[in-house]
Design a protein around this motif. Structure first.
Motif, mmCIF file in Angstrom:
data_model
loop_
_atom_site.group_PDB
_atom_site.id
_atom_site.type_symbol
_atom_site.label_atom_id
_atom_site.label_comp_id
_atom_site.label_asym_id
_atom_site.label_seq_id
_atom_site.Cartn_x
_atom_site.Cartn_y
_atom_site.Cartn_z
ATOM 1 N N ALA A 92 66.740 53.778 22.725
ATOM 2 C CA ALA A 92 66.438 54.468 21.468
ATOM 3 C C ALA A 92 64.991 54.933 21.369
ATOM 4 C CB ALA A 92 66.751 53.543 20.292
ATOM 5 N N LYS A 93 64.157 54.515 22.339
ATOM 6 C CA LYS A 93 62.708 54.782 22.274
ATOM 7 C C LYS A 93 62.134 54.216 20.968
ATOM 8 C CE LYS A 93 62.957 58.969 25.121
ATOM 9 N NZ LYS A 93 62.457 58.309 26.325
ATOM 10 N N PHE A 94 62.660 53.061 20.590
ATOM 11 C CA PHE A 94 62.315 52.452 19.308
ATOM 12 C C PHE A 94 60.979 51.745 19.392
ATOM 13 C CE2 PHE A 94 62.763 49.508 15.731
ATOM 14 C CZ PHE A 94 63.333 50.339 14.775
ATOM 15 N N GLN A 95 60.142 51.932 18.368
ATOM 16 C CA GLN A 95 58.826 51.331 18.315
ATOM 17 C C GLN A 95 58.608 50.637 16.973
ATOM 18 O OE1 GLN A 95 56.506 54.921 19.042
ATOM 19 N NE2 GLN A 95 56.126 54.265 21.156
ATOM 20 N N LYS A 96 57.637 49.755 16.940
ATOM 21 C CA LYS A 96 57.277 49.079 15.702
ATOM 22 C C LYS A 96 56.967 50.101 14.624
ATOM 23 C CE LYS A 96 54.169 45.540 13.859
ATOM 24 N NZ LYS A 96 53.049 44.618 14.162
ATOM 25 N N GLY A 97 57.513 49.886 13.430
ATOM 26 C CA GLY A 97 57.312 50.815 12.329
ATOM 27 C C GLY A 97 58.377 51.877 12.195
ATOM 28 N N ASP A 98 59.273 51.967 13.183
ATOM 29 C CA ASP A 98 60.335 52.972 13.122
ATOM 30 C C ASP A 98 61.419 52.567 12.124
ATOM 31 O OD1 ASP A 98 59.189 54.683 14.914
ATOM 32 O OD2 ASP A 98 60.501 54.170 16.593
ATOM 33 N N SER A 99 62.239 53.547 11.776
ATOM 34 C CA SER A 99 63.378 53.317 10.886
ATOM 35 C C SER A 99 64.660 53.654 11.632
ATOM 36 C CB SER A 99 63.264 54.182 9.623
ATOM 37 O OG SER A 99 63.185 55.563 9.971
ATOM 38 N N VAL A 100 65.747 52.968 11.270
ATOM 39 C CA VAL A 100 67.016 53.187 11.955
ATOM 40 C C VAL A 100 68.170 53.057 10.977
ATOM 41 C CG1 VAL A 100 67.195 50.753 12.627
ATOM 42 C CG2 VAL A 100 68.475 52.477 13.910
ATOM 43 N N ALA A 118 61.153 46.466 14.469
ATOM 44 C CA ALA A 118 60.519 47.362 13.497
ATOM 45 C C ALA A 118 59.309 46.727 12.839
ATOM 46 C CB ALA A 118 61.532 47.783 12.438
ATOM 47 N N GLY A 119 59.355 45.393 12.675
ATOM 48 C CA GLY A 119 58.256 44.732 11.992
ATOM 49 C C GLY A 119 58.270 45.069 10.507
ATOM 50 N N GLY A 120 57.253 44.623 9.797
ATOM 51 C CA GLY A 120 57.196 44.842 8.353
ATOM 52 C C GLY A 120 57.041 46.294 7.958
ATOM 53 N N GLU A 121 56.559 47.132 8.890
ATOM 54 C CA GLU A 121 56.329 48.534 8.556
ATOM 55 C C GLU A 121 57.576 49.396 8.705
ATOM 56 O OE1 GLU A 121 54.866 46.909 11.000
ATOM 57 O OE2 GLU A 121 52.726 46.673 10.576
ATOM 58 N N GLY A 122 58.564 48.910 9.430
ATOM 59 C CA GLY A 122 59.769 49.694 9.672
ATOM 60 C C GLY A 122 60.853 49.425 8.644
ATOM 61 N N HIS A 123 62.018 50.037 8.865
ATOM 62 C CA HIS A 123 63.121 49.860 7.922
ATOM 63 C C HIS A 123 64.446 50.004 8.660
ATOM 64 C CE1 HIS A 123 65.199 49.765 4.092
ATOM 65 N NE2 HIS A 123 65.899 50.820 4.482
ATOM 66 N N VAL A 124 65.379 49.103 8.364
ATOM 67 C CA VAL A 124 66.705 49.123 8.962
ATOM 68 C C VAL A 124 67.767 49.176 7.876
ATOM 69 C CG1 VAL A 124 68.358 47.877 10.412
ATOM 70 C CG2 VAL A 124 65.921 47.830 10.982
ATOM 71 N N THR A 125 68.680 50.133 8.007
ATOM 72 C CA THR A 125 69.828 50.223 7.115
ATOM 73 C C THR A 125 71.076 49.951 7.929
ATOM 74 O OG1 THR A 125 68.756 51.897 5.733
ATOM 75 C CG2 THR A 125 71.137 51.694 5.542
ATOM 76 N N ASN A 175 65.982 64.781 9.140
ATOM 77 C CA ASN A 175 64.863 64.056 9.756
ATOM 78 C C ASN A 175 64.395 62.864 8.910
ATOM 79 O OD1 ASN A 175 64.996 66.284 11.499
ATOM 80 N ND2 ASN A 175 63.356 67.346 10.411
ATOM 81 N N SER A 176 65.333 62.119 8.352
ATOM 82 C CA SER A 176 64.953 61.065 7.402
ATOM 83 C C SER A 176 64.844 59.673 8.008
ATOM 84 C CB SER A 176 65.938 61.036 6.225
ATOM 85 O OG SER A 176 67.274 60.939 6.675
ATOM 86 N N VAL A 177 65.359 59.466 9.235
ATOM 87 C CA VAL A 177 65.150 58.207 9.947
ATOM 88 C C VAL A 177 64.791 58.536 11.397
ATOM 89 C CG1 VAL A 177 66.721 56.850 8.510
ATOM 90 C CG2 VAL A 177 67.590 57.961 10.573
ATOM 91 N N ASP A 178 64.199 57.575 12.084
ATOM 92 C CA ASP A 178 63.838 57.813 13.478
ATOM 93 C C ASP A 178 65.049 57.768 14.402
ATOM 94 O OD1 ASP A 178 60.846 58.029 13.458
ATOM 95 O OD2 ASP A 178 61.062 56.091 12.473
#
Length: 263
Positions: A92-100, A118-125, A175-178
């Motif tokens: 996914a090329k996922f990094q800290k702070g990303d959203s999914v 994601a850490g505290g800066e990211g968001h997961v739904t 373009n609302s989530v990574d």
């Protein structure tokens, strides 16, 4: 589906069960020391959600108990916390702070790994179309205790939504989530674990629609990712390039978008 408590009628468990029933538009039933089989017979409902101290479990007569547990997601999450790699995150090329947006949440195994990364800066739904699984997720992610504070914090951070993923994608902005992620239930299982087998009764086994991928590409900024069997024709049908995993029966398909600016 009815919601009740474990053997003990502790006030806190009853309060949790009442709230869960209200939020999920289900029926709360007082346990009153009755057996679960008796409750099922009395209320004519085979599915019983039982709220317990450390989470929630699903009881269905004649079926294995389905209990909320991150399973291999816990092992993978601990590895990520140690700085080790995870093939899903790499694909996914996922990094800290990303959203999914996890379109096929199940019991939240992959959502947990994303949330830790994601850490505290990211968001997961986590999106789940099954009302029963959604109910288990909602309570389990809030109250399950793994013994690892950072894992539990990641679980609590996940936003759970009850929706068909296509309907949810249609409602989202461009373009609302990574990352948009799919892990559809395999029609022919590679190997069913004791944790996965009872899940099959409730999971949506329908193949992904092309429109779901079209909408996912509109919504995602970086990648759309799908997990499937190595020899699956779904990758070609839906337009994914595969990321090979040596000696693995499952692989990840990726559509790279590389829209770097976040909304």
């Amino acid at each position: 589906m009815i919601i009740t408590t474990g053997d003990t009628n502790a006030k806190t468990l009853a309060e949790r069960a009442v709230r869960l029933a209200e939020v999920t538009h289900s029926s709360y039933v007082q346990r009153n020391k009755a057996s679960l089989a008796k409750l099922s017979e009395q209320y004519g409902d085979e599915d019983i959600i039982v709220v317990v101290t450390n989470g929630v479990r699903l009881i269905r007569p004649g079926e294995p108990v389905l209990e909320f547990h991150p399973s291999m997601g816990f092992v993978r999450a601990k590895r990520v916390l140690k700085g080790e790699s995870d093939p899903m995150l790499e694909a996914a090329k996922f990094q800290k702070g990303d959203s999914v947006l996890d379109c096929t949440a199940g019991l939240g195994t992959d959502s947990l790994v994303f949330a830790v990364a994601a850490g505290g800066e990211g968001h997961v739904t986590a999106c789940e179309s099954s009302h029963t699984l959604y109910t288990i997720l909602l309570e389990g992610m809030r109250y399950y205790r793994s013994g690892n504070g950072r894992v539990d914090e990641a679980l609590r951070s996940i936003q759970v939504k009850h929706s068909n993923h296509l309907e949810l994608l249609r409602s989202m902005s461009d373009n609302s989530v990574d990352v948009v992620y799919f892990d559809p239930m395999f029609r022919e299982p590679v190997m069913d674990s004791s944790a996965i087998r009872p899940l099959r009764r409730y999971a949506n086994s329908a193949p992904l629609a092309l429109e779901s991928i079209t909408e996912a590409k509109r919504v995602a900024r970086k990648t759309v990712v799908m997990k499937e069997k190595r020899d699956s024709g779904e990758f070609a049908r839906l337009g994914f390039s595969t990321v090979n995993r040596a000696h693995s029966k499952t692989v990840y398909g990726v559509i790279e978008l590389d829209r770097n600016s976040k909304a």
